[in-house]
Design an enzyme around this catalytic site. Structure first.
Site, PDB file in Angstrom:
ATOM      1  N   GLY A  18      -2.900 -57.838 -47.317  1.00  0.00           N
ATOM      2  CA  GLY A  18      -2.918 -59.218 -46.843  1.00  0.00           C
ATOM      3  C   GLY A  18      -4.285 -59.849 -46.971  1.00  0.00           C
ATOM      4  O   GLY A  18      -4.687 -60.663 -46.131  1.00  0.00           O
ATOM      5  N   GLY A  20      -5.603 -62.126 -48.943  1.00  0.00           N
ATOM      6  CA  GLY A  20      -5.795 -63.423 -49.578  1.00  0.00           C
ATOM      7  C   GLY A  20      -5.601 -64.621 -48.676  1.00  0.00           C
ATOM      8  O   GLY A  20      -5.693 -65.764 -49.127  1.00  0.00           O
ATOM      9  N   SER A  21      -5.341 -64.386 -47.385  1.00  0.00           N
ATOM     10  CA  SER A  21      -5.150 -65.509 -46.466  1.00  0.00           C
ATOM     11  C   SER A  21      -5.530 -65.070 -45.057  1.00  0.00           C
ATOM     12  O   SER A  21      -5.570 -63.879 -44.747  1.00  0.00           O
ATOM     13  CB  SER A  21      -3.696 -65.997 -46.486  1.00  0.00           C
ATOM     14  OG  SER A  21      -2.815 -64.974 -46.051  1.00  0.00           O
ATOM     15  N   ASP A  67       4.685 -56.536 -52.247  1.00  0.00           N
ATOM     16  CA  ASP A  67       5.346 -56.539 -50.945  1.00  0.00           C
ATOM     17  C   ASP A  67       5.046 -55.187 -50.310  1.00  0.00           C
ATOM     18  O   ASP A  67       5.512 -54.148 -50.786  1.00  0.00           O
ATOM     19  CB  ASP A  67       6.851 -56.736 -51.130  1.00  0.00           C
ATOM     20  CG  ASP A  67       7.622 -56.735 -49.820  1.00  0.00           C
ATOM     21  OD1 ASP A  67       7.042 -56.366 -48.772  1.00  0.00           O
ATOM     22  OD2 ASP A  67       8.823 -57.066 -49.838  1.00  0.00           O
ATOM     23  N   ASN A  94      -4.366 -54.635 -42.813  1.00  0.00           N
ATOM     24  CA  ASN A  94      -4.500 -55.909 -42.103  1.00  0.00           C
ATOM     25  C   ASN A  94      -3.208 -56.712 -42.062  1.00  0.00           C
ATOM     26  O   ASN A  94      -2.942 -57.412 -41.077  1.00  0.00           O
ATOM     27  CB  ASN A  94      -5.606 -56.734 -42.778  1.00  0.00           C
ATOM     28  CG  ASN A  94      -5.509 -58.212 -42.467  1.00  0.00           C
ATOM     29  OD1 ASN A  94      -5.846 -58.665 -41.378  1.00  0.00           O
ATOM     30  ND2 ASN A  94      -5.014 -58.980 -43.441  1.00  0.00           N
ATOM     31  N   SER A 146      -3.656 -55.595 -32.296  1.00  0.00           N
ATOM     32  CA  SER A 146      -3.980 -56.833 -31.594  1.00  0.00           C
ATOM     33  C   SER A 146      -3.973 -56.538 -30.109  1.00  0.00           C
ATOM     34  O   SER A 146      -3.490 -55.490 -29.663  1.00  0.00           O
ATOM     35  CB  SER A 146      -2.979 -57.954 -31.926  1.00  0.00           C
ATOM     36  OG  SER A 146      -1.860 -57.892 -31.077  1.00  0.00           O
ATOM     37  N   TYR A 159       6.881 -56.821 -32.514  1.00  0.00           N
ATOM     38  CA  TYR A 159       5.487 -56.877 -32.952  1.00  0.00           C
ATOM     39  C   TYR A 159       4.580 -56.157 -31.964  1.00  0.00           C
ATOM     40  O   TYR A 159       3.690 -55.386 -32.357  1.00  0.00           O
ATOM     41  CB  TYR A 159       5.074 -58.340 -33.106  1.00  0.00           C
ATOM     42  CG  TYR A 159       3.618 -58.565 -33.418  1.00  0.00           C
ATOM     43  CD1 TYR A 159       3.102 -58.324 -34.685  1.00  0.00           C
ATOM     44  CD2 TYR A 159       2.741 -59.037 -32.436  1.00  0.00           C
ATOM     45  CE1 TYR A 159       1.759 -58.545 -34.982  1.00  0.00           C
ATOM     46  CE2 TYR A 159       1.398 -59.267 -32.716  1.00  0.00           C
ATOM     47  CZ  TYR A 159       0.921 -59.014 -33.991  1.00  0.00           C
ATOM     48  OH  TYR A 159      -0.419 -59.225 -34.269  1.00  0.00           O
ATOM     49  N   THR A 161       5.410 -53.792 -29.877  1.00  0.00           N
ATOM     50  CA  THR A 161       5.691 -52.363 -29.988  1.00  0.00           C
ATOM     51  C   THR A 161       4.987 -51.753 -31.189  1.00  0.00           C
ATOM     52  O   THR A 161       4.396 -50.669 -31.104  1.00  0.00           O
ATOM     53  CB  THR A 161       7.212 -52.135 -30.105  1.00  0.00           C
ATOM     54  OG1 THR A 161       7.861 -52.676 -28.947  1.00  0.00           O
ATOM     55  CG2 THR A 161       7.543 -50.664 -30.229  1.00  0.00           C
TER      56      THR A 161
END
Length: 255
Positions: A18, A20-21, A67, A94, A146, A159, A161
Site C-alpha cells: 500500500g 502509493g497512497s 492485490d 502497511n 492501530s 478490523y 480484531t
C-alpha cells in the site's frame, strides 16, 4: 519531510504494501529520501505518484500492481522487488482496509475479506522475506496496526480484531526469528487524517471529539508516522523487537 538521517538505510531494499497512497505514500517518500531502494504494491494505479516522487528526488520507486490478498501475486511481487533491488531488508506491512461495518450486518464473506487484507496478507508477506533475510544476516519487519484495538473501538469489529491479531503475530514472530537477527515490531498510529479519512469519516464533530482525547492538540498527518517507521527499520532500534510503537498524539497512555 523527515530531517533525521539514518545512514544504514541508504541502499537498503525496502518493500512496502500500500505504498502509493495515504500513510504508505509518505513512507515510500521518506525511505527514498534516506537513499533506500523502495518497491511497493497496491491495487490502484500509482504511476502518477511515482512520477511526482521522481521529480522531487530524482529516484523512482518501483511500483508493482498487486492485490495483496492474492498470496501468489504478493509473493511474486516480493521476488520481483528482490530481483530489482536485492533481497528485501525492510518489510513494511502497511496496507489495510478500515471500512466501517456492524456486527449484525457482517457475513462470513465480509469477515474473511477483512482478515485477508488486514492480517493474512501480512503473514504471507513475512513468509516470503524471512528466508532471504536470514541468509543476509538479519532484517526488520514492521507491521502496521492501530490504536483501535487498544481502545476497543466500535464500528469496525473485524478490523479491530485483525489489529489485535497483528500484535500477537508480531510478538510470536519476533520470538521465532530473533535468533536470525530478524526484528519484528508493530507500529500503531492513531487517527491519521489522510485524504481517505477526511473524505469518508472526518466530520467536524468527530474530529473535535478525537482531539479532546489527545494529549497533543494537533491532528496527525501521514508524515507524522514516518519517523517511527524509519527508526524501527534502522540500526537505531537494533535491540528492539516484539514491541508496539504507538504514535497517536497521546490518546493511549500508560503509567
Amino acid at each position: 519531510m523527515i530531517d533525521v538521517r539514518h545512514a544504514d538505510l541508504a541502499g537498503r531494499s525496502v518493500f512496502i504494501t500500500g505504498g502509493g497512497s495515504g500513510i504508505g505514500a509518505a513512507l515510500t517518500e521518506a525511505f527514498i529520501s534516506q537513499g533506500s531502494r523502495v518497491a511497493f504494491v497496491q491495487r490502484s494505479d500509482a504511476n502518477a505518484f511515482c512520477d511526482s516522487v521522481e521529480q522531487r528526488h530524482g529516484v523512482r520507486p518501483l511500483f508493482l500492481p498487486c492485490d495483496i490478498t492474492d498470496r501468489s501475486a504478493l509473493q511474486a511481487a516480493i521476488s520481483a522487488a528482490a530481483e530489482a533491488h536485492g533481497p528485501v531488508g525492510v518489510l513494511i506491512n502497511n496496507a489495510a482496509n478500515d471500512q466501517r461495518h456492524r456486527t449484525e450486518e457482517l457475513d462470513e464473506a465480509g469477515w474473511n475479506a477483512s482478515m485477508a487484507v488486514n492480517l493474512t496478507a501480512y503473514f504471507f508477506a513475512i513468509q516470503a522475506v524471512v528466508g532471504p533475510m536470514r541468509a543476509a544476516g538479519g532484517g526488520s519487519i514492521i507491521n502496521f496496526s492501530s490504536i483501535s484495538y487498544i481502545m476497543g473501538n466500535a464500528g469496525y469489529p473485524a478490523y479491530v480484531t485483525a489489529n489485535a491479531g497483528i500484535t500477537g503475530m508480531t510478538r510470536a514472530l519476533a520470538r521465532e526469528f530473533g535468533p536470525d537477527r530478524i526484528r519484528v515490531n508493530a507500529l500503531a498510529p492513531g487517527w491519521v487524517l489522510t485524504e481517505r479519512q477526511r473524505r469518508l469519516w472526518a466530520s467536524p464533530e468527530d474530529l473535535e471529539a478525537h482531539l479532546a482525547k489527545q494529549c497533543l492538540k494537533e491532528h496527525l498527518s501521514q508524515e507524522d508516522i514516518c519517523g517511527g517507521a524509519l527508526f524501527l527499520a534502522s540500526n537505531a532500534s537494533r535491540m528492539m523487537t516484539g514491541q508496539v510503537l504507538v504514535i497517536d498524539g497521546g490518546v493511549v497512555v500508560t503509567g
